[in-house]
Motif scaffolding. Structure first.
Motif, PDB file in Angstrom:
ATOM      1  N   UNK A 172      30.998  38.200  57.634  1.00 48.88           N
ATOM      2  CA  UNK A 172      32.296  37.890  58.251  1.00 48.88           C
ATOM      3  C   UNK A 172      33.099  36.929  57.369  1.00 48.88           C
ATOM      4  N   UNK A 173      32.416  36.162  56.546  1.00 45.51           N
ATOM      5  CA  UNK A 173      33.127  35.243  55.653  1.00 45.51           C
ATOM      6  C   UNK A 173      32.523  35.344  54.254  1.00 45.51           C
ATOM      7  N   UNK A 174      32.994  36.319  53.451  1.00 46.91           N
ATOM      8  CA  UNK A 174      32.347  36.539  52.151  1.00 46.91           C
ATOM      9  C   UNK A 174      32.350  35.310  51.258  1.00 46.91           C
ATOM     10  N   UNK A 175      33.314  34.377  51.478  1.00 44.32           N
ATOM     11  CA  UNK A 175      33.359  33.209  50.584  1.00 44.32           C
ATOM     12  C   UNK A 175      32.132  32.323  50.765  1.00 44.32           C
ATOM     13  N   UNK A 176      31.441  32.482  51.906  1.00 46.44           N
ATOM     14  CA  UNK A 176      30.218  31.703  52.084  1.00 46.44           C
ATOM     15  C   UNK A 176      29.061  32.318  51.312  1.00 46.44           C
TER      16      UNK A 176
END
Ligand code: KIV
Ligand code: ZN
Length: 564
Positions: free
Chosen positions: A3-7
């Motif tokens: 859901x949050x690829x930057x993580x």
């Protein structure tokens, strides 16, 4: 997906190279090409090539014009060892071709590699080791000084072994594997260590080969990395700067092109992009991209289909039908507007002029491909493609409005069948639409005709509404006389006649556009015969039948509306 690829994923840090010059450069000459089909490409196959397959592909690579070919990993595979020996022992390496063999940085493997190429006139030995943090930390558990020590030790070892065989002209290729994922300073230090250990000088060149072992950033980042290395490597004049792009992000070709602009002298890759995961860079595309910019790639792809079939046979990997330049469909247009433009482009193209056929970035003939499949007809096709095929395959040149009319007929058919139409099927439809006698009771069937010498009067032997009869007519020519004989309120708007075929097979095709009182619009009819007169009479009968059918259709739809 996360859901949050930057993580989960981190972008590769940009390179600090504010004064980069590569974006404003162009590619003006071919690089030194190295084919790694027989090594990196081969390593990526479900079933690596056997000796025979390797030989077949090797010969094709030589024929194409590669002057450097990585022929295998002889210390890791007996097949490769035997193959390399065979090339040398059977004198299968042309004078202007140099083979390259790869080895890991291990003494015993280096020794076996030297053994494999012993006796060759020239040989490039390719030594590599990974330098990026994840590999140092996870795979090898080595710190940076240990990596440098590894490089120094193994290059020195190879130098010592190769010096013992002065009959061979040796070149070292050093690859800091995982270069694109590594810190530039670490890669540079590894390369400089190899350069020094090899004792680089005017007669002792080195190839420094920088791979995107795993492509991990946009290709401009790779270009910055290459320009940075190009500026820092010393002595640059004795170094061949090479790149080895992979294609994990689908930008291997762009990476290779930008890298050449950034200072790379040499490109390693595989035919049609075979290679680990998403492949090595496709040298065919890089070369032909160059060619379409007017630069001689110094590789011969004038029979691209032949090359493709050999590559497929040797690797057992099919080439995608939309693969640039080589795919079965890349010189095929289905869309009507494209077909129309291509048709006009072919007609306008000066055979000695600059290539400017719309939608075709390259002349298919330059790759040994014909125009046969350029225009194909399906429900997306328009009059341009249809008339192009009718003209090229059947010699039928239709007037513009007839092209529009006939393309609607084709469209109905392809919409219904949901399939493509071949040139033959197109001809059958043309024949059924314009040339064949309609299969209706009221159709006019012309059995014979007789035109007077001056062509002003005619006698027709016809069946109309099932009644056979002889009709006579007069006019200022055979067409007007036929119209007069039929006694129909026909107005001929356009007539043309052309020869189709040649010699004994020549036929006249007469085309008539006509309108009929009480019938909306005009339509076309056609007649075909070895005799011009007969073709003209048939064309009148054809258009009369078609207008009649239209009137019946009109009457039926009026009756339907009235009834409703
Ligand atoms: O992809 C890669 O890094 C390689 C090297 C060994 C050059 O194939
Ligand atoms: Zn590779």
């Amino acid at each position: 997906m996360h859901s949050n690829p930057s993580q989960k994923y981190q972008p590769f840090a940009p390179i600090a190279l504010a004064d980069r010059t590569w974006p404003s450069r162009t590619i003006t000459k071919a690089p030194i090409w190295l084919s790694t089909d027989l090594r990196d490409g081969n390593q990526a196959l479900f079933e690596p090539m056997n000796g025979e397959r390797k030989m077949q592909l090797y010969k094709e690579l030589v024929r194409i014009g590669f002057k450097q070919i990585e022929v295998g990993f002889p210390a890791a595979s007996q097949t490769d060892f035997d193959f390399v020996r065979r090339l040398i022992d059977e004198d299968l390496i042309p004078d202007d071709v140099t083979i390259m063999v790869m080895t890991q940085s291990r003494e015993d493997l280096i020794d076996r590699t030297v053994e494999a190429v012993k006796g060759a006139r020239r040989a490039i030995v390719h030594i590599y080791n990974a330098v990026a943090p994840a590999w140092r930390k996870i795979v090898f558990n080595m710190d940076v000084p240990q990596v440098m020590q590894l490089v120094k030790h193994h290059v020195s070892h190879f130098k010592m072994r190769s010096d013992a065989h002065p009959e061979t002209e040796w070149t070292l290729q050093y690859s800091p594997e995982t270069f694109s994922s590594a810190e530039l300073e670490v890669s540079l230090a590894a390369c400089q260590t190899a350069i020094e250990a090899w004792g680089v000088g005017p007669d002792r060149k080195i190839i420094i080969n920088l791979p995107t072992t795993v492509e991990n950033a946009t290709p401009n980042v790779f270009a910055d990395q290459i320009e940075w290395m190009h500026r820092h490597l010393v002595p640059r004049e004795h170094i061949v700067l090479s790149v080895h792009p992979h294609n994990d992000r689908g930008t291997g070709v762009a990476a290779a092109e930008f890298a050449m602009m950034a200072g790379a002298d040499r490109v390693e890759g595989c035919l049609f992009g075979n290679g680990e995961r998403c492949g090595n860079v496709d040298v065919v595309t890089v070369a032909l991209n160059m060619y379409t910019q007017g630069v001689d790639p110094e590789l011969d792809f004038s029979d691209i289909t032949g090359v493709a079939r050999i590559a497929e046979e040797c690797t057992s990997l099919p080439i995608h039908p939309r693969h640039p330049y080589a795919g079965d469909l890349v010189f095929t247009a289905f869309s009507g507007s494209h077909q129309d433009a291509i048709k006009k482009g072919f007609a306008a193209q000066d055979p000695n002029g600059v290539w400017e056929v719309p939608y075709l970035p390259i002349d298919p003939a330059d790759l040994g491909r014909t125009y046969d499949s350029v225009i194909r007809v399906n429900s997306q096709s328009g009059k341009g493609g249809i008339s192009f095929l009718m003209e090229r395959e059947h010699g039928v040149v239709m007037p513009r409005r007839m092209q529009v009319e006939f393309s609607a007929v084709v469209q109905r058919q392809t919409d219904a069948s949901e399939t493509e139409m071949t040139g033959d099927a197109l001809w059958k439809l043309f024949d059924a639409t314009y040339l064949a006698t309609p299969d209706t009771a009221e159709a006019i069937v012309c059995h014979a005709h007789h035109v007077t010498h001056d062509g002003h009067s005619i006698e027709l032997d016809v069946t109309i509404n099932g009644v056979r009869q002889t009709l006579q007519g007069e006019g200022n020519g055979p067409i007007a006389a036929t119209v007069d004989a039929l006694g129909l309120p026909l107005r001929v708007d356009h007539y043309e006649e052309r020869a189709t075929g040649s010699g004994a097979n020549a036929q006249a095709l007469a085309i008539i556009e006509a309108a009929m009182e009480g019938v909306a619009g005009s339509t076309f009819g056609a007649g075909m015969s070895a005799n011009i007169m007969t073709a003209s009479v048939q064309a009148v009968v054809s258009v009369a039948n078609r207008l009649h059918a239209r009137r019946v259709g009109q009457e039926e739809s009026t009756a339907d509306t009235t009834a409703a």
